[in-house]
Scaffold this motif. Structure first.
Motif, PDB file in Angstrom:
ATOM      1  N   THR A  39     -22.288 -32.503  -9.540  1.00 20.55           N
ATOM      2  CA  THR A  39     -23.140 -31.371  -9.167  1.00 20.55           C
ATOM      3  C   THR A  39     -24.504 -31.464  -9.846  1.00 20.55           C
ATOM      4  N   ARG A  83     -24.567 -25.445  -4.721  1.00 22.45           N
ATOM      5  CA  ARG A  83     -25.062 -25.061  -3.401  1.00 22.45           C
ATOM      6  C   ARG A  83     -24.255 -23.884  -2.853  1.00 22.45           C
ATOM      7  N   HIS A  99     -20.823 -41.036  -6.189  1.00 25.08           N
ATOM      8  CA  HIS A  99     -21.465 -40.169  -5.200  1.00 25.08           C
ATOM      9  C   HIS A  99     -21.023 -40.514  -3.777  1.00 25.08           C
ATOM     10  N   SER A 158     -20.632 -36.367  -3.953  1.00 23.36           N
ATOM     11  CA  SER A 158     -21.526 -35.535  -4.749  1.00 23.36           C
ATOM     12  C   SER A 158     -21.885 -34.258  -4.012  1.00 23.36           C
ATOM     13  N   ALA A 159     -21.726 -33.136  -4.706  1.00 22.12           N
ATOM     14  CA  ALA A 159     -22.126 -31.838  -4.141  1.00 22.12           C
ATOM     15  C   ALA A 159     -23.461 -31.381  -4.702  1.00 22.12           C
ATOM     16  N   ARG A 219     -29.119 -34.435  -3.415  1.00 18.27           N
ATOM     17  CA  ARG A 219     -28.910 -35.634  -2.592  1.00 18.27           C
ATOM     18  C   ARG A 219     -29.431 -36.865  -3.325  1.00 18.27           C
ATOM     19  N   VAL A 267     -23.844 -35.232   1.164  1.00 16.75           N
ATOM     20  CA  VAL A 267     -23.545 -34.184   0.191  1.00 16.75           C
ATOM     21  C   VAL A 267     -22.172 -33.635   0.586  1.00 16.75           C
ATOM     22  N   HIS A 298     -18.329 -32.057   4.506  1.00 19.85           N
ATOM     23  CA  HIS A 298     -19.764 -32.314   4.436  1.00 19.85           C
ATOM     24  C   HIS A 298     -20.511 -31.001   4.310  1.00 19.85           C
TER      25      HIS A 298
END
Length: 152
Positions: free
Chosen positions: A10, A15, A105, A122-123, A126, A132, A150
């Motif tokens: 993160t 997000r 990632h 990976s969240a 980018r 993401v 996604h």
């Protein structure tokens, strides 16, 4: 049925799409490179969190985080670490059902010798042209079902 949210990398960013995707989780596993204690606080507002330290998690607040954790969820053992290349045990010999890692990632789901290997990707911010993502695992009738989600 048990719902497990799986997130990694993160790097200080939570997000809104990630929070929405994790909202029905019974527990959230974070595979490192958290980036900020605020990330864990946000995730804990949804469900209990088990998190490990990633290679960029070097600040004082990460002192209580381990490099790897084992957690039992609905009679299944999950081994969580940041970098799969640091795996220092034979998961089949110790009864592990799933290995959760991050670092690359790159989201992936595979199975080897009956063990689930999951990298949620990976969240966070980018990186290059990588997606993401995060992941979810559902335990239903004693079986693990994983999917990549996604976000952006």
């Amino acid at each position: 049925m048990y719902h497990i949210g799986v997130i990694s990398d993160t790097h200080g960013l939570v997000r809104p799409e990630a929070l929405t995707a994790l909202k029905d989780s019974d527990i959230i596993l974070h595979a490192g490179d958290i980036g900020s204690p605020d990330v864990l606080q946000s995730l804990r507002s949804i469900a209990p969190v088990v998190a490990v330290r990633g290679n960029t998690d070097k600040d004082r607040w990460t002192g209580s985080l381990m490099d790897a954790e084992t957690v039992e969820i609905d009679s299944k053992l999950f081994y969580i670490l940041h970098d799969i290349s640091c795996l220092d045990l034979g998961p089949g010999t110790v009864g592990i059902h799933a290995i959760i890692s991050g670092h690359s990632h790159m989201p992936s789901i595979s199975e080897k010798n009956g063990i689930l290997y999951l990298n949620p990707g990976s969240a966070g911010p980018r990186r290059f042209k990588l997606p993401v993502t995060l992941a979810r695992i559902v335990i239903k009738q004693g079986r693990l079902h994983a999917e990549i989600m996604h976000l952006a």
